[in-house]
Enzyme design. Structure first.
Site: not given
Length: 80
Positions: A48, A50
């Site tokens: 991801c 993040c």
């Protein structure tokens, strides 16, 4: 499950700064359940944004610049 060629560079970002890679739940359980002395920091890695934008760079910066480090640095990859 993600193809290894996709996640290999993401794994390397942490292993290159000293993180030991756990690839199975059994490895994590064994480490945490052992007579291990000291502290363990386990980073859950991911594909991801993040993880790419904040988690991997942040934890790498933190351990490279820490005055006191955990005894064991470890990582696992989510979804694999």
């Amino acid at each position: 499950m993600y193809p290894e060629e996709l996640i290999a560079p993401m794994r390397a970002e942490l292993s290159n700064v000293g993180f030991e890679e756990f690839r199975t739940a059994e490895q994590v359980a064994s480490h945490l359940g052992s007579e291990h002395k000291g502290t363990t920091l386990i980073v859950v890695n991911s594909v991801c944004g993040c993880a790419a934008g904040a988690a991997r760079p942040g934890v790498a910066f933190a351990v490279e610049n820490a005055k006191i480090k955990p005894t064991t640095l470890a990582t696992v990859f989510a979804g694999n």
